[in-house]
Motif scaffolding. Structure first.
Motif, PDB file in Angstrom:
ATOM      1  N   ASP A 297       0.814  -1.229   0.000  1.00  0.00           N
ATOM      2  CA  ASP A 297       0.000   0.000   0.000  1.00  0.00           C
ATOM      3  C   ASP A 297       0.843   1.272   0.000  1.00  0.00           C
ATOM      4  N   VAL A 298       1.982   1.217  -0.650  1.00  0.00           N
ATOM      5  CA  VAL A 298       2.826   2.406  -0.814  1.00  0.00           C
ATOM      6  C   VAL A 298       2.683   2.859  -2.268  1.00  0.00           C
ATOM      7  N   THR A 299       2.329   4.120  -2.468  1.00  0.00           N
ATOM      8  CA  THR A 299       2.142   4.658  -3.817  1.00  0.00           C
ATOM      9  C   THR A 299       3.417   5.359  -4.287  1.00  0.00           C
ATOM     10  N   HIS A 300       3.823   5.035  -5.493  1.00  0.00           N
ATOM     11  CA  HIS A 300       5.022   5.635  -6.076  1.00  0.00           C
ATOM     12  C   HIS A 300       4.679   6.299  -7.404  1.00  0.00           C
ATOM     13  N   ARG A 301       5.406   7.376  -7.717  1.00  0.00           N
ATOM     14  CA  ARG A 301       5.316   8.028  -9.018  1.00  0.00           C
ATOM     15  C   ARG A 301       6.598   7.703  -9.795  1.00  0.00           C
ATOM     16  N   VAL A 302       6.452   7.300 -11.020  1.00  0.00           N
ATOM     17  CA  VAL A 302       7.617   6.858 -11.781  1.00  0.00           C
ATOM     18  C   VAL A 302       7.547   7.361 -13.228  1.00  0.00           C
ATOM     19  N   ARG A 303       8.697   7.680 -13.771  1.00  0.00           N
ATOM     20  CA  ARG A 303       8.843   8.030 -15.178  1.00  0.00           C
ATOM     21  C   ARG A 303      10.298   7.836 -15.563  1.00  0.00           C
ATOM     22  N   LEU A 304      10.621   7.955 -16.844  1.00  0.00           N
ATOM     23  CA  LEU A 304      11.998   7.753 -17.273  1.00  0.00           C
ATOM     24  C   LEU A 304      12.298   8.577 -18.513  1.00  0.00           C
ATOM     25  N   ARG A 305      13.595   8.689 -18.810  1.00  0.00           N
ATOM     26  CA  ARG A 305      14.047   9.420 -19.984  1.00  0.00           C
ATOM     27  C   ARG A 305      15.208   8.668 -20.615  1.00  0.00           C
TER      28      ARG A 305
END
Length: 326
Positions: A297-305
């Protein structure tokens, strides 16, 4: 009614004929009867006593070309994707002259004609040489339109001679020339983009100098490139294994002039890791998983380049939110 025997599909007939011609040195045509172009601008420069750097002009405007083959004499020694235009040929003999040619192939395996020959001679091997060349002076540079720059620098010195000069954009090696040259044109850049270049000298024993001072050049603004540098179709999910949670990423590499081998992953607004492909980068959809902890129940925000072939970082992908255990 007279029965007409089935005809042999044209692609099958052509495939059989082309298998025979692909082994030769002629100039076969494609299945559609259109001749593939010969690779142009082929150059070869010794990088050390056992390696040669081969380059050619990138023909990104011809979508039929899916790969290039590099020949040493009559022997194929390397094959690279059609988006690449340089390669290091290693495990060569010191003090030896070599002849290199390049040819294109399409998706059906149809070869184009061989390029004009490019010749290079490896320098003599040097025993127990651990002294690097002096750092190159300069460099200086100017733009050559929106997609190229011309660089020049002052010659390095080395007790046994400089074998080659490597050109870096940031921390990425993007070009190489022979040790007798003190200028180069670097292509494959993007219009209206700021670059930082340095030069390093290399001797026959593969000792590399300290980097030169940097030169900053911004390419000339040009027509907008409608290709995004951000990874597309970016998706993120999670899974649990052995009591730990992982984030699974999937994306499509951006369309650029060259091959992307490195990505930087951003988690919750911070750079957390770099992904570097050890072998050939995947085509189409890319995938990667990484550990994020054991708590549910831990929310993470993720993206990449992506790190682009010109040594700069592309735009960030869309941001996705995922929650462990869901």
């Amino acid at each position: 009614m007279r029965r007409v025997p089935p005809t042999v599909p044209r692609a099958v007939v052509c495939g059989a004929l082309l298998t025979l011609t692909s082994c030769g040195w002629g100039s076969p045509t494609s299945v559609e009867g259109e001749r593939l172009p010969a690779a142009t601008g082929v150059t070869a420069a010794a990088g050390s006593s056992t390696s040669v750097h081969v380059m050619w002009n990138l023909t990104t405007e011809d979508p039929r070309i899916t790969r290039y083959e590099v020949y040493r004499g009559t022997t194929k020694v390397k094959e690279v994707p059609g988006s690449e235009h340089m390669v290091d040929i290693t495990r060569l003999e010191p003090s030896t002259s070599y002849v290199f040619r390049v040819r294109a192939r399409n998706a059906d395996g149809v070869p184009g004609p061989l390029s004009r020959p490019a010749r290079a001679t490896t320098p003599a091997a040097v025993a127990a040489d651990r002294t690097a060349p002096t750092r190159p002076g300069g460099p200086h540079g100017r733009t050559v339109g929106g997609r190229a720059v011309q660089l020049s620098w002052t010659r390095s010195s080395d007790a046994r001679g400089v074998a080659s000069y490597d050109i870096y954009q940031g921390t990425s090696k993007i070009h190489s020339v022979g040790g007798t040259q003190t200028a180069a044109v670097v292509t494959g850049l993007r219009p209206g983009t700021a670059y930082v270049f340095t030069v390093r000298a290399r001797d026959a024993a593969d000792n590399v100098s300290a980097p030169s001072s940097s030169v900053r050049i911004t390419t000339t603004p040009g027509p907008a490139d409608d290709r995004s540098t951000a990874p597309a179709d970016f998706r993120a999910t999670t899974h649990r294994r052995d009591g730990a949670y992982y984030i699974d990423l999937a994306w499509t590499a951006p369309e650029v002039d060259g091959v992307i081998t490195e990505y930087r992953i951003q988690l919750d607004g911070h750079d957390v890791t770099s992904l570097v492909w050890g072998g050939s980068p995947p085509r189409g959809t890319c995938n990667h998983s990484f550990y994020v902890g054991r708590e549910a129940d831990v929310t993470h925000r993720v993206r990449l380049r992506a790190k682009l072939p010109d040594g700069t970082w592309g735009a960030l992908s869309a941001e996705r939110s995922v929650t462990t255990g869901r």
